[in-house]
Structure formats: C-alpha cells, structure tokens
Design a protein around this motif. Sequence first.
Motif, PDB file in Angstrom:
ATOM      1  N   THR A  18     -10.566 -12.065   6.728  1.00 31.09           N
ATOM      2  CA  THR A  18     -10.766 -11.229   5.556  1.00 31.09           C
ATOM      3  C   THR A  18     -11.844 -10.201   5.863  1.00 31.09           C
ATOM      4  N   ALA A  48      -3.504   0.026   4.460  1.00 27.74           N
ATOM      5  CA  ALA A  48      -3.388  -0.347   3.056  1.00 27.74           C
ATOM      6  C   ALA A  48      -4.316   0.525   2.230  1.00 27.74           C
ATOM      7  N   THR A  56      -1.381  -0.824  -5.132  1.00 23.68           N
ATOM      8  CA  THR A  56      -1.535  -0.987  -3.693  1.00 23.68           C
ATOM      9  C   THR A  56      -0.351  -0.384  -2.940  1.00 23.68           C
ATOM     10  N   TYR A  58       1.112  -0.390   1.321  1.00 25.17           N
ATOM     11  CA  TYR A  58       0.939  -0.970   2.642  1.00 25.17           C
ATOM     12  C   TYR A  58       1.892  -0.321   3.640  1.00 25.17           C
ATOM     13  N   LYS A  63       3.209  -5.570   5.427  1.00 29.93           N
ATOM     14  CA  LYS A  63       3.661  -6.058   4.123  1.00 29.93           C
ATOM     15  C   LYS A  63       3.949  -7.555   4.194  1.00 29.93           C
ATOM     16  N   ASP A  64       3.590  -8.254   3.151  1.00 31.44           N
ATOM     17  CA  ASP A  64       3.766  -9.708   3.031  1.00 31.44           C
ATOM     18  C   ASP A  64       2.795 -10.492   3.904  1.00 31.44           C
ATOM     19  N   ARG A  65       1.934  -9.816   4.652  1.00 30.46           N
ATOM     20  CA  ARG A  65       0.911 -10.507   5.456  1.00 30.46           C
ATOM     21  C   ARG A  65      -0.504 -10.114   5.045  1.00 30.46           C
ATOM     22  N   THR A  67      -3.195  -8.334   2.188  1.00 29.99           N
ATOM     23  CA  THR A  67      -3.400  -8.061   0.767  1.00 29.99           C
ATOM     24  C   THR A  67      -4.717  -7.324   0.575  1.00 29.99           C
ATOM     25  N   SER A  69      -7.510  -5.791  -2.005  1.00 33.39           N
ATOM     26  CA  SER A  69      -8.019  -5.981  -3.360  1.00 33.39           C
ATOM     27  C   SER A  69      -9.376  -5.303  -3.454  1.00 33.39           C
ATOM     28  N   GLN A  80      -7.359  -9.093   2.952  1.00 28.02           N
ATOM     29  CA  GLN A  80      -7.000 -10.426   3.427  1.00 28.02           C
ATOM     30  C   GLN A  80      -5.842 -10.278   4.400  1.00 28.02           C
TER      31      GLN A  80
END
Length: 119
Positions: A18, A48, A56, A58, A63-65, A67, A69, A80
């Motif tokens: 992270t 991102a 958001t 990406y 994508k899907d891996r 995140t 925030s 993350q």
Amino acid sequence: VQLQASGGGLVEAGGSLTLSCAASGNVFTPSTMGWYRQAPGEQRELVASISSGGTTNYVDSVKDRFTASRDNAKNTLYLQMHSLKPEDTAVYYCNLGRGVGAYYVPNYWGQGTQVTVSS
C-alpha cells in the motif's frame, strides 16, 4: 503544494503493498489525485486517479488489482496494490491536479517511491 509519498518496497509476485501520499500546503478543491509509474526504459504512465468526489480511473493493466482511495480531511492519497506482478516494478509518483479520467492533468508531483516485485 508538497506531496510526500511512502510505502514502496520489495515484494514477491502475488504479494501486496500500500502506497501513501500526503499533500500539504495550499491544496485546492476540487482536485484530483493520482499515481503515475515509470519503469526503466519506459514512459511514465498514469496508473490510477481519484477525484475529490471519489471517482476513480485505472489503467487496464491494474484494474481489479489496484485500488485508489483518498482521505480528503487528511489530504492523503492511497494506492492498495494486490496480486503484484514483476511488470508492476517501477518508480511510483503521486500527483495532484485537475480533471477526471483521461482529462486529468497533474499540476504537482511528489518524489517517487520504488516498488520492486520479484518473480
């Protein structure tokens, strides 16, 4: 505006990291914050971005891996990263600017943080 990134390191493939980025100074609103990365010999790419409202975007490869925030009260951006791959190895740069998605234009950049994924 100053941006301070942290959280990079060495991780095995499949692992997680992270990244954090704290913004200080005259942080304007609304603003978009984002992460770019640059691998050796490659062009810098937008990984991102996230708007003040939480929208958001990406790059397809994460994508899907990954995140993104943000905590607007703390002016802090997070990324993350899960299921890391060797091709994710790069220097990651946080930034702050305006616009959303493909229209995002960074105005301020932090120093990079190295992410290395071993196979």
